[in-house]
Design a protein around this motif. Structure first.
Motif, PDB file in Angstrom:
ATOM      1  N   UNK A 121     -33.227  87.362 -16.942  1.00 20.08           N
ATOM      2  CA  UNK A 121     -34.050  86.676 -17.892  1.00 20.08           C
ATOM      3  C   UNK A 121     -34.233  85.342 -18.201  1.00 20.08           C
ATOM      4  N   UNK A 122     -32.982  84.717 -18.247  1.00 31.46           N
ATOM      5  CA  UNK A 122     -33.343  83.320 -17.936  1.00 31.46           C
ATOM      6  C   UNK A 122     -33.738  82.757 -16.547  1.00 31.46           C
ATOM      7  N   UNK A 123     -33.401  83.396 -15.162  1.00 35.01           N
ATOM      8  CA  UNK A 123     -34.045  82.967 -14.397  1.00 35.01           C
ATOM      9  C   UNK A 123     -35.648  83.376 -13.951  1.00 35.01           C
ATOM     10  N   UNK A 124     -35.733  84.492 -14.583  1.00 35.76           N
ATOM     11  CA  UNK A 124     -37.021  84.533 -14.539  1.00 35.76           C
ATOM     12  C   UNK A 124     -38.014  83.679 -15.280  1.00 35.76           C
ATOM     13  N   UNK A 125     -37.568  83.958 -16.409  1.00 38.50           N
ATOM     14  CA  UNK A 125     -38.455  83.073 -17.536  1.00 38.50           C
ATOM     15  C   UNK A 125     -38.559  81.294 -16.574  1.00 38.50           C
ATOM     16  N   UNK A 126     -37.283  81.130 -16.296  1.00 36.70           N
ATOM     17  CA  UNK A 126     -38.050  79.359 -15.735  1.00 36.70           C
ATOM     18  C   UNK A 126     -39.038  79.733 -14.575  1.00 36.70           C
ATOM     19  N   UNK A 127     -38.952  80.786 -13.813  1.00 37.47           N
ATOM     20  CA  UNK A 127     -39.876  81.061 -12.630  1.00 37.47           C
ATOM     21  C   UNK A 127     -40.841  81.608 -13.134  1.00 37.47           C
ATOM     22  N   UNK A 128     -40.826  81.834 -14.487  1.00 36.27           N
ATOM     23  CA  UNK A 128     -42.510  82.268 -14.807  1.00 36.27           C
ATOM     24  C   UNK A 128     -43.045  80.781 -15.110  1.00 36.27           C
ATOM     25  N   UNK A 129     -42.969  80.225 -15.535  1.00 33.79           N
ATOM     26  CA  UNK A 129     -43.198  78.586 -16.082  1.00 33.79           C
ATOM     27  C   UNK A 129     -43.367  77.816 -14.991  1.00 33.79           C
ATOM     28  N   UNK A 130     -42.461  77.968 -13.759  1.00 37.73           N
ATOM     29  CA  UNK A 130     -43.161  77.778 -12.314  1.00 37.73           C
ATOM     30  C   UNK A 130     -45.025  78.047 -12.215  1.00 37.73           C
ATOM     31  N   UNK A 131     -44.102  79.715 -12.229  1.00 31.29           N
ATOM     32  CA  UNK A 131     -45.656  80.280 -11.404  1.00 31.29           C
ATOM     33  C   UNK A 131     -46.745  79.822 -12.529  1.00 31.29           C
ATOM     34  N   UNK A 132     -46.827  79.591 -13.497  1.00 35.11           N
ATOM     35  CA  UNK A 132     -47.471  79.428 -14.731  1.00 35.11           C
ATOM     36  C   UNK A 132     -48.240  78.224 -14.434  1.00 35.11           C
ATOM     37  N   UNK A 133     -46.869  76.632 -13.998  1.00 35.65           N
ATOM     38  CA  UNK A 133     -48.117  76.013 -13.159  1.00 35.65           C
ATOM     39  C   UNK A 133     -48.260  75.720 -11.878  1.00 35.65           C
ATOM     40  N   UNK A 134     -47.474  76.696 -11.630  1.00 33.62           N
ATOM     41  CA  UNK A 134     -48.961  76.906  -9.651  1.00 33.62           C
ATOM     42  C   UNK A 134     -50.128  77.422  -9.664  1.00 33.62           C
ATOM     43  N   UNK A 135     -50.447  78.381 -10.562  1.00 31.36           N
ATOM     44  CA  UNK A 135     -51.839  78.969 -10.787  1.00 31.36           C
ATOM     45  C   UNK A 135     -52.751  77.425 -11.738  1.00 31.36           C
ATOM     46  N   UNK A 136     -51.926  76.763 -12.586  1.00 29.91           N
ATOM     47  CA  UNK A 136     -52.844  75.533 -13.247  1.00 29.91           C
ATOM     48  C   UNK A 136     -53.632  74.971 -11.656  1.00 29.91           C
ATOM     49  N   UNK A 137     -52.296  74.535 -11.151  1.00 34.42           N
ATOM     50  CA  UNK A 137     -52.775  73.696  -9.597  1.00 34.42           C
ATOM     51  C   UNK A 137     -53.412  74.209  -8.550  1.00 34.42           C
ATOM     52  N   UNK A 138     -53.969  75.691  -8.867  1.00 30.56           N
ATOM     53  CA  UNK A 138     -54.360  76.476  -7.478  1.00 30.56           C
ATOM     54  C   UNK A 138     -56.328  76.669  -8.236  1.00 30.56           C
ATOM     55  N   UNK A 139     -56.156  76.212  -9.084  1.00 34.35           N
ATOM     56  CA  UNK A 139     -57.535  76.345 -10.375  1.00 34.35           C
ATOM     57  C   UNK A 139     -58.643  75.001  -9.776  1.00 34.35           C
TER      58      UNK A 139
END
Ligand code: GDP
Ligand code: MG
Length: 297
Positions: free
Chosen positions: A104-122
């Motif tokens: 769950x900790x890796x998942x959380x860290x990756x979800x935070x990366x994903x959220x950042x990636x998503x913003x970069x793609x805007x």
């Protein structure tokens, strides 16, 4: 008594930029229940982020998985704003079967990366909110033996995703000699397993003072910490943050007594920007590249 955190003391250039933007810093704490995670966070940031809670007894029902809890606070110092987020992970290592505690900790860290990636793609990328984890303080039980399988497993799973900062929890329960030996064993284990922990990077043309400061920090890794959110009276009458024992007082803010000061110095003063940069330039970049490759982009 230290009455401030110290992040507004950053080198000038960084400071000025940060004054404009305000900081975002996300710190995660991981380790078994009762090792002093909440106390250390309160001690570090001089904020009652956590209200004292009783430790659940081993039999108590608190679910079967690691929880992820995130608490944010705005702190201001010398006109510099810091939006601090602490990600806590209660339940880690507390179960009969801890094989997947890290997941769950890796998942959380990756979800935070994903959220950042998503913003970069805007299209509008002007105001990126950086909720990526910039540092993960990992609490090692003060056994004096060596790392446990769960410690090794966690660090191996996480070291390519986050800046790992191992600390020896509750180091006031060990003697100086025991700590010294335990540190050597921990570093030996870390090297043996090829685990990458965060160490202050050494640059070529740095001034003497900075080089020495970095070496001193490095020499304390893994930091032997003591946390306390109360004031006690030292033998000479000073009021200090610490823990008192029949044989004396351990002062949190005294470098002769523990490595808390060095940890705080690295985390919020000398290396906050490094931690953020390394997260962005290396850890996130690798994640992003792998992700795009996997998508066939
Ligand atoms: P957490 O479950 O990891 O968040 O641990 P807590 O911060 O809630 O602390 C658990 C207990 O250990 C509390 O009674 C604290 O007062 C105590 N404690 C916290 N830090 C230290 C420390 O550095 N040394 C000692 N001896 N006790 C500590
Ligand atoms: Mg806690």
């Amino acid at each position: 008594l230290a009455s401030w955190v110290g992040f507004s003391n950053l080198p000038n250039q960084v400071h000025r930029k940060s004054v404009r933007r305000g900081f975002q810093f996300v710190a995660m704490v991981v380790g078994e229940s009762g090792l002093g995670k909440s106390t250390l966070i309160n001690t570090l940031f001089e904020t009652k982020l956590y209200q004292p809670k009783s430790i659940p007894s081993p039999g108590a029902d608190r679910g079967k998985t690691v929880q992820i809890e995130s608490i944010s606070a705005e702190i201001e110092e010398n006109g510099v704003r810091l939006k601090l987020t602490v990600v806590d992970t209660p339940g880690f290592g507390d179960f009969v079967n801890n094989d997947e505690s890290w997941k769950p900790i890796v998942d959380n860290i990756e979800a935070r990366f994903d959220a950042y990636l998503e913003q970069e793609n805007r299209v509008n990328r002007l105001k990126l909110v950086d909720n990526r984890v910039h540092a993960c303080i990992y609490f090692i039980q003060p056994t004096g033996h060596s790392l446990k399988p769960i410690d090794i497993e966690f660090m191996k799973r996480l070291h390519t995703k986050v800046n790992l900062i191992p600390v020896i929890a509750k180091s006031d329960t060990m003697t100086d000699d025991e700590i010294k030996l335990f540190k050597q064993r921990i570093l030996g284990d870390i090297a043996h397993h090829g685990i990458q922990i965060f160490v202050p990077p050494q640059y070529e043309n740095e001034d003497e003072e900075t080089i020495q400061e970095n070496e001193e920090i490095l020499s304390k890794v893994p930091f032997a910490v003591v946390g306390s959110d109360h004031i006690v009276q030292a033998p000479d009458g000073r009021q200090v943050r610490g823990r008192s024992y029949p044989w004396g007082v351990i002062e949190v803010d005294n470098e002769e007594h523990c490595d808390f000061v060095k940890l705080r110095q690295m985390l919020v003063r000398t290396h906050m920007e490094e931690l953020r940069e390394h997260t962005n330039d290396v850890l996130y970049e690798n994640y992003r590249t792998d992700k795009l490759k996997a998508m066939g982009v």
